[in-house]
Design a protein around this motif. Sequence first.
Motif, mmCIF file in Angstrom:
data_model
loop_
_atom_site.group_PDB
_atom_site.id
_atom_site.type_symbol
_atom_site.label_atom_id
_atom_site.label_comp_id
_atom_site.label_asym_id
_atom_site.label_seq_id
_atom_site.Cartn_x
_atom_site.Cartn_y
_atom_site.Cartn_z
ATOM 1 N N HIS A 242 -14.170 46.052 94.382
ATOM 2 C CA HIS A 242 -15.526 46.098 94.348
ATOM 3 C C HIS A 242 -15.958 47.689 94.275
ATOM 4 O O HIS A 242 -17.108 47.773 94.024
ATOM 5 C CB HIS A 242 -16.556 45.351 95.303
ATOM 6 N N GLY A 243 -15.008 48.775 94.674
ATOM 7 C CA GLY A 243 -15.447 49.918 94.546
ATOM 8 C C GLY A 243 -16.428 50.436 95.983
ATOM 9 O O GLY A 243 -17.189 51.273 95.621
ATOM 10 N N ILE A 244 -16.359 49.831 96.771
ATOM 11 C CA ILE A 244 -17.315 49.958 97.978
ATOM 12 C C ILE A 244 -16.579 50.446 98.942
ATOM 13 O O ILE A 244 -15.518 49.870 99.493
ATOM 14 C CB ILE A 244 -17.894 48.723 98.365
ATOM 15 N N ARG A 245 -17.043 51.537 99.732
ATOM 16 C CA ARG A 245 -16.152 52.131 100.746
ATOM 17 C C ARG A 245 -16.810 51.522 102.113
ATOM 18 O O ARG A 245 -17.852 51.214 102.388
ATOM 19 C CB ARG A 245 -16.451 53.785 100.803
ATOM 20 N N VAL A 246 -15.804 51.286 103.198
ATOM 21 C CA VAL A 246 -15.954 51.049 104.571
ATOM 22 C C VAL A 246 -15.788 52.222 105.598
ATOM 23 O O VAL A 246 -14.765 52.851 105.477
ATOM 24 C CB VAL A 246 -14.885 49.932 104.630
ATOM 25 N N ILE A 247 -16.644 52.204 106.298
ATOM 26 C CA ILE A 247 -16.437 53.157 107.609
ATOM 27 C C ILE A 247 -16.288 52.258 108.934
ATOM 28 O O ILE A 247 -16.933 51.493 108.957
ATOM 29 C CB ILE A 247 -17.881 53.908 107.528
ATOM 30 N N ARG A 248 -15.506 52.686 109.893
ATOM 31 C CA ARG A 248 -15.176 51.813 110.825
ATOM 32 C C ARG A 248 -15.667 52.604 112.026
ATOM 33 O O ARG A 248 -15.301 53.809 112.267
ATOM 34 C CB ARG A 248 -13.802 51.454 111.099
ATOM 35 N N HIS A 249 -16.571 52.039 112.891
ATOM 36 C CA HIS A 249 -16.812 52.733 114.224
ATOM 37 C C HIS A 249 -16.970 51.676 115.287
ATOM 38 O O HIS A 249 -17.487 50.523 115.080
ATOM 39 C CB HIS A 249 -18.285 53.594 114.051
ATOM 40 N N THR A 250 -16.636 52.089 116.723
ATOM 41 C CA THR A 250 -17.229 51.665 117.778
ATOM 42 C C THR A 250 -18.422 51.746 118.413
ATOM 43 O O THR A 250 -19.139 52.700 117.635
ATOM 44 C CB THR A 250 -15.977 51.578 118.763
ATOM 45 N N PHE A 251 -18.981 50.870 118.881
ATOM 46 C CA PHE A 251 -20.261 51.300 119.616
ATOM 47 C C PHE A 251 -20.346 52.523 120.385
ATOM 48 O O PHE A 251 -21.438 53.548 120.229
ATOM 49 C CB PHE A 251 -20.831 50.011 120.669
ATOM 50 N N SER A 252 -19.401 52.934 121.060
ATOM 51 C CA SER A 252 -19.363 54.172 121.776
ATOM 52 C C SER A 252 -19.432 55.313 120.618
ATOM 53 O O SER A 252 -20.332 56.613 120.943
ATOM 54 C CB SER A 252 -18.241 54.413 122.567
ATOM 55 N N GLU A 253 -18.651 55.306 119.438
ATOM 56 C CA GLU A 253 -18.934 56.185 118.515
ATOM 57 C C GLU A 253 -20.185 56.076 117.936
ATOM 58 O O GLU A 253 -20.642 57.378 117.598
ATOM 59 C CB GLU A 253 -17.701 55.926 117.409
ATOM 60 N N TYR A 291 -20.042 40.430 120.125
ATOM 61 C CA TYR A 291 -20.101 39.103 120.491
ATOM 62 C C TYR A 291 -19.984 38.527 121.789
ATOM 63 O O TYR A 291 -20.122 37.470 122.317
ATOM 64 C CB TYR A 291 -19.425 38.183 119.839
ATOM 65 N N THR A 292 -19.564 39.514 122.751
ATOM 66 C CA THR A 292 -18.920 39.260 124.118
ATOM 67 C C THR A 292 -19.522 40.239 125.072
ATOM 68 O O THR A 292 -19.694 41.340 124.653
ATOM 69 C CB THR A 292 -17.618 39.149 124.237
ATOM 70 N N PRO A 293 -19.807 39.982 126.442
ATOM 71 C CA PRO A 293 -20.374 41.065 127.258
ATOM 72 C C PRO A 293 -19.423 42.119 127.417
ATOM 73 O O PRO A 293 -19.994 43.473 127.408
ATOM 74 C CB PRO A 293 -20.309 40.020 128.882
ATOM 75 N N SER A 294 -18.100 42.245 127.251
ATOM 76 C CA SER A 294 -17.428 43.389 127.387
ATOM 77 C C SER A 294 -17.528 44.048 126.304
ATOM 78 O O SER A 294 -16.967 45.473 126.442
ATOM 79 C CB SER A 294 -15.983 42.844 127.387
ATOM 80 N N ASP A 295 -18.280 43.913 125.120
ATOM 81 C CA ASP A 295 -18.572 44.706 124.161
ATOM 82 C C ASP A 295 -19.783 45.761 124.411
ATOM 83 O O ASP A 295 -20.225 46.803 123.693
ATOM 84 C CB ASP A 295 -18.933 44.072 122.788
ATOM 85 N N TYR A 296 -20.570 45.444 125.709
ATOM 86 C CA TYR A 296 -21.569 46.188 126.114
ATOM 87 C C TYR A 296 -21.800 46.618 127.467
ATOM 88 O O TYR A 296 -22.151 46.058 128.412
ATOM 89 C CB TYR A 296 -22.934 45.269 126.029
ATOM 90 N N PRO A 297 -20.493 47.426 127.834
ATOM 91 C CA PRO A 297 -20.216 47.864 129.222
ATOM 92 C C PRO A 297 -21.413 48.556 129.931
ATOM 93 O O PRO A 297 -21.352 48.833 131.412
ATOM 94 C CB PRO A 297 -18.949 48.648 128.985
#
Length: 522
Positions: A242-253, A291-297
């Motif tokens: 599809h010619g679409i670029r993806v950027i990956r980041h964590t919440f902390s980033e 989706y889980t509490p550990s994602d929001y420390p």
Amino acid sequence: MSPSTLPSWPPSLSAEQHEYLLLLASTYALSHGFILLPPKSSSPPTHTFAAPLSLFPTPFPRQLYDFAREIQPIYNALYARVALDWEFLDRVMGGSVSKVDTFQGELWRGWRQVREELVQPIQLGIFRSDYLLHSTSTKSDMELKQVEFNTIAASFGALSQRAGEMHRYLASATDQYFGVSSYLEEESSYPHNESLEQIGAGLAEGFKAYGKKDAAVLFVVQDGERNVFDQRWLEYELLERHGIRVIRHTFSELANLAQIDRTTKTLLLPSPFLPNAAPTEIAVIYYRSAYTPSDYPSSSEWTTRLLLERSRAIKCPSMALQLAGAKKIQQVLCEPGVLEDFLLSEDRPDVGFGHGSGSLSQADVDKLRETWIGLWPMDDSEYGREAYHLATTQPERFVLKPQREGGGNNIYRTDIPSALEALAKADRAPGEPEKKEGYILMELITPPQGLHNWLVKGGESKARKADVVSELGVYGVMLFGDEEVVLNRGAGTLLRTKGRESDEGGVAIGKFCLCEICVPFG
């Protein structure tokens, strides 16, 4: 009619055939990206191993497999309508659940805080409806019963497609598995599953609806993600097809990077690698975390989530759509008249099938109810008192479920009474409901007996023959606004198979194996 029994499985192999099949499966998986990272992997990673797999596809009744795929657009429409009903979400999730479940409470209160500020009416759902076969001594045929409906981070779409491709390769490379079973000799035994392409196409449709060709898709991911290749295949699909670029980041980033233009509410991400370049505009936010509490420390992650929610980017899912996937919503939908109100009421937004393919009907209601098993609240209502009596006098029939995703959180059978006793003794703030109100009670689904397969745990070089239970997941993609549907369709399937001895489990920890479905009977 669906069959009453499953075929004898797996077919017998000689020791030499077994070893050869194991070699073919393992090398195919490693060479085709059907892989996971090991625990505590280095960065960048230097080692992988094959994802948990089965040497044979797993039989599944054709009629029920087709039925599960047929009703997925109806389920998509249902949960879209739930997400658009703020009053319903407030009543269900803003009630006792938000008072006793810290995570769901934060999610609901955060959504309520920002919902009047939202500037993007379009929502994208990548769903997965999970089912087990149900067989009892009182019925001659197997039934399809829903375990849960996932509205966030519905994973393994890419690896599921790779699993199907692996089994088709094994059939071709072994003259249809050495000719040891007629079930393996038909083309229909290996249904084509394009879950990777279809989920990727759904993300691409969201990108197209946003309308900026130079924008990108943001994957919000977890730290230390082991299932990274399932996500990377989606990234490559978006870029290459599809010619679409993806950027990956964590919440902390994202806490240090994410910016919103005050005027346009555009979400902008500066590159940490090109400090002088213009920030990238984000068209779609795709959550593979959150989706889980550990994602929001800490509170910082919640602040970041609210910042993203306020932006003009299309969310997959929005906070409202994530709330719609809670176990409590699943239970309330089962109450008399609730499903009918969502699917049949003329006062609802016209969020149905889309593309002029017809409105929802009583027949659609009946199809969904056919897949449900007993669900009860754990409150002080009449239904709740009935649930408490059942849970304490017949616990072997039930599972107690909290409002959690990701597996490993449920309480089964005879562990339920002591768990309820502990919840009753837990400290409560003045006026706070009992902790048990954060749970629902679900009747246990009874999978048919006698089905076996050869399972290969990730990272191991041997297979074990196990008495297995298989869970069918059907993916769905829906792109919708307040009054219209842009896209509503099924998006492939997933079959996870585990040893019967395990109530809980996940692919990443080796309890589930990814299988292609074998549907030659019934």
